[in-house]
Design a protein around this motif. Structure first.
Motif, PDB file in Angstrom:
ATOM      1  N   GLY A  49       9.275   0.772  -8.669  1.00 51.83           N
ATOM      2  CA  GLY A  49       7.626   1.074  -8.957  1.00 51.83           C
ATOM      3  C   GLY A  49       6.654   1.025  -7.674  1.00 51.83           C
ATOM      4  N   TYR A  50       7.205   0.970  -6.439  1.00 55.40           N
ATOM      5  CA  TYR A  50       6.159   0.867  -5.476  1.00 55.40           C
ATOM      6  C   TYR A  50       5.704   2.538  -4.874  1.00 55.40           C
ATOM      7  CZ  TYR A  50       7.237  -4.033  -5.155  1.00 55.40           C
ATOM      8  OH  TYR A  50       7.294  -5.173  -5.243  1.00 55.40           O
ATOM      9  N   PRO A  51       4.768   2.730  -4.386  1.00 56.70           N
ATOM     10  CA  PRO A  51       4.520   4.154  -3.828  1.00 56.70           C
ATOM     11  C   PRO A  51       5.501   4.248  -2.454  1.00 56.70           C
ATOM     12  CG  PRO A  51       2.836   2.608  -3.276  1.00 56.70           C
ATOM     13  CD  PRO A  51       3.599   1.770  -4.081  1.00 56.70           C
ATOM     14  N   GLN A  68      11.293   9.221 -10.492  1.00 52.52           N
ATOM     15  CA  GLN A  68      12.109   8.451  -9.248  1.00 52.52           C
ATOM     16  C   GLN A  68      12.904   9.391  -8.649  1.00 52.52           C
ATOM     17  OE1 GLN A  68      12.330   6.094 -12.469  1.00 52.52           O
ATOM     18  NE2 GLN A  68      10.136   5.927 -11.960  1.00 52.52           N
ATOM     19  N   ARG A  80      -1.759  11.803  -2.885  1.00 51.41           N
ATOM     20  CA  ARG A  80      -2.927  12.001  -1.859  1.00 51.41           C
ATOM     21  C   ARG A  80      -2.395  11.515  -0.280  1.00 51.41           C
ATOM     22  NH1 ARG A  80      -8.258   8.881  -3.933  1.00 51.41           N
ATOM     23  NH2 ARG A  80      -8.843   9.528  -1.805  1.00 51.41           N
ATOM     24  N   ARG A  94       0.895  -1.237  -0.082  1.00 52.17           N
ATOM     25  CA  ARG A  94      -0.024  -0.021   0.107  1.00 52.17           C
ATOM     26  C   ARG A  94       0.766   1.346   0.052  1.00 52.17           C
ATOM     27  NH1 ARG A  94      -1.498   4.415   0.240  1.00 52.17           N
ATOM     28  NH2 ARG A  94      -3.536   5.158   1.081  1.00 52.17           N
ATOM     29  N   ASN A 108       6.872  10.017  -4.717  1.00 48.07           N
ATOM     30  CA  ASN A 108       6.721   9.694  -5.990  1.00 48.07           C
ATOM     31  C   ASN A 108       5.240  10.213  -6.291  1.00 48.07           C
ATOM     32  OD1 ASN A 108       5.858   7.407  -4.875  1.00 48.07           O
ATOM     33  ND2 ASN A 108       7.002   6.031  -6.335  1.00 48.07           N
ATOM     34  N   TRP A 109       4.881  10.320  -7.613  1.00 44.85           N
ATOM     35  CA  TRP A 109       3.328  10.741  -7.999  1.00 44.85           C
ATOM     36  C   TRP A 109       2.463  10.056  -7.468  1.00 44.85           C
ATOM     37  CZ3 TRP A 109       2.524  15.492  -9.034  1.00 44.85           C
ATOM     38  CH2 TRP A 109       3.587  16.313  -9.635  1.00 44.85           C
ATOM     39  N   ARG A 110       2.792   8.491  -7.063  1.00 45.48           N
ATOM     40  CA  ARG A 110       1.813   7.675  -6.747  1.00 45.48           C
ATOM     41  C   ARG A 110       1.176   7.937  -5.501  1.00 45.48           C
ATOM     42  NH1 ARG A 110       3.240   1.685  -8.034  1.00 45.48           N
ATOM     43  NH2 ARG A 110       1.023   1.380  -6.867  1.00 45.48           N
ATOM     44  N   THR A 111       2.192   8.682  -4.683  1.00 46.93           N
ATOM     45  CA  THR A 111       1.758   9.046  -3.183  1.00 46.93           C
ATOM     46  C   THR A 111       1.108  10.306  -2.944  1.00 46.93           C
ATOM     47  OG1 THR A 111       3.858  10.137  -2.737  1.00 46.93           O
ATOM     48  CG2 THR A 111       3.698   7.490  -2.549  1.00 46.93           C
ATOM     49  N   TRP A 131      11.190   3.314  -4.836  1.00 43.09           N
ATOM     50  CA  TRP A 131      10.688   4.376  -5.963  1.00 43.09           C
ATOM     51  C   TRP A 131      11.122   3.445  -7.448  1.00 43.09           C
ATOM     52  CZ3 TRP A 131      12.393   9.822  -4.777  1.00 43.09           C
ATOM     53  CH2 TRP A 131      11.532  10.251  -4.125  1.00 43.09           C
TER      54      TRP A 131
END
Length: 280
Positions: free
Chosen positions: A234-236, A215, A191, A146, A186-189, A231
């Motif tokens: 590829g992980y958040p 990254q 929120r 997650r 990174n961008w995925r995080t 990063w």
């Protein structure tokens, strides 16, 4: 209570503990972390080798709250426990480890909805070796993640104007006082950055957040901790930091002592992180 607990951990961890030149101190801190984790569950040891040297990441898994019916991906919180030669490494990174140990205690008593994995990484100062080895293992096991959070220097605060520096051009966007905790992801995080930052502010500590593309290669200073291998895989992942040498003049020096830290600031960071992680 929390401030006292954090200070107790710091007095045990802040000592010369380079894995090669202060191996006695390094082993002492390793055992202190293992014993602290062992109060809350069985401790897994991830052994990896650097040349002939056996190095150890220490891992504690905490289950999700019993009311949680579905299987959710885990949240991983990490902090490195090694230090560079010739410094007690109070901010770098006894503060991160102290908060890691307190989060273990807090979440063992009152679990969150996600399963938690707390990892004390070895050999960060030698090129993020512990986390790099661990990510390889993690990917092979194809586990869902997650969020990964790296606790990297959390206790140095300076409210003097001009006390905070940045890689260009960030100085035009962020404040020049080093009195905040930074969240870099990174961008995925995105929120999560906003949400956790809000929780830290509610705990009374100023907080700034920064999402980085690619990254973090565009701003290499954002890659200087154990989140970077996550990063790259590829992980958040998020780094929580007081920004290290961009604020703390004692970085990697013998003067990185407990006396230079702001323990109220550190306590507020820990409280804010607890609330923020519960809200994920």
């Amino acid at each position: 209570m929390l401030k006292t607990q954090l200070e107790t951990h710091l007095t045990q961890i802040a000592r010369d503990r380079d894995p090669y030149l202060a191996s006695g101190g390094h082993f002492f801190v390793q055992e202190y972390i293992r014993a602290s984790f062992a109060q809350w569950g069985s401790v897994d040891i991830h052994t990896f080798y650097v040349g002939a040297k056996a190095c150890k990441n220490l891992i504690l898994n905490l289950p999700a709250a019993e009311s949680q019916k579905e299987d959710l991906p885990l949240i991983l919180i990490g902090a490195h426990y090694d230090a560079v030669p010739g410094t007690p490494g109070a901010d770098d990174n006894a503060t991160g480890v102290a908060v890691l140990l307190e989060l273990a205690r807090i979440f063992a008593a009152q679990p969150i909805r996600y399963p938690l994995r707390l990892v004390a990484f070895d050999m960060e100062e030698y090129g993020l070796l512990g986390s790099t080895e661990y990510v390889t293992k993690f990917r092979q096991e194809q586990q869902a993640l997650r969020l990964m959070m790296s606790l990297e220097m959390l206790g140095y605060c300076d409210s003097t104007p001009g006390s905070q520096t940045y890689p260009s051009p960030l100085q035009y966007i962020y404040p020049d006082r080093g009195n905040f905790i930074g969240l870099i992801g990174n961008w995925r995080t995105l929120r999560d950055l906003i949400s956790i930052s809000r929780s830290i502010r509610k705990a009374g500590v100023p907080s700034q957040w920064l999402p980085v593309p690619n990254q973090g290669h565009i701003v290499p200073q954002t890659r200087l901790s154990d989140h970077a291998p996550f990063w790259d895989a590829g992980y958040p992942a998020i780094m929580v930091t007081d920004t290290a040498f961009m604020r703390n003049p004692n970085y990697h020096k013998p003067s990185d002592t407990i006396a230079t830290l702001d323990l109220d600031f550190l306590t507020g960071v820990c409280q804010g992180l607890e609330t923020g992680i519960r809200r994920l």
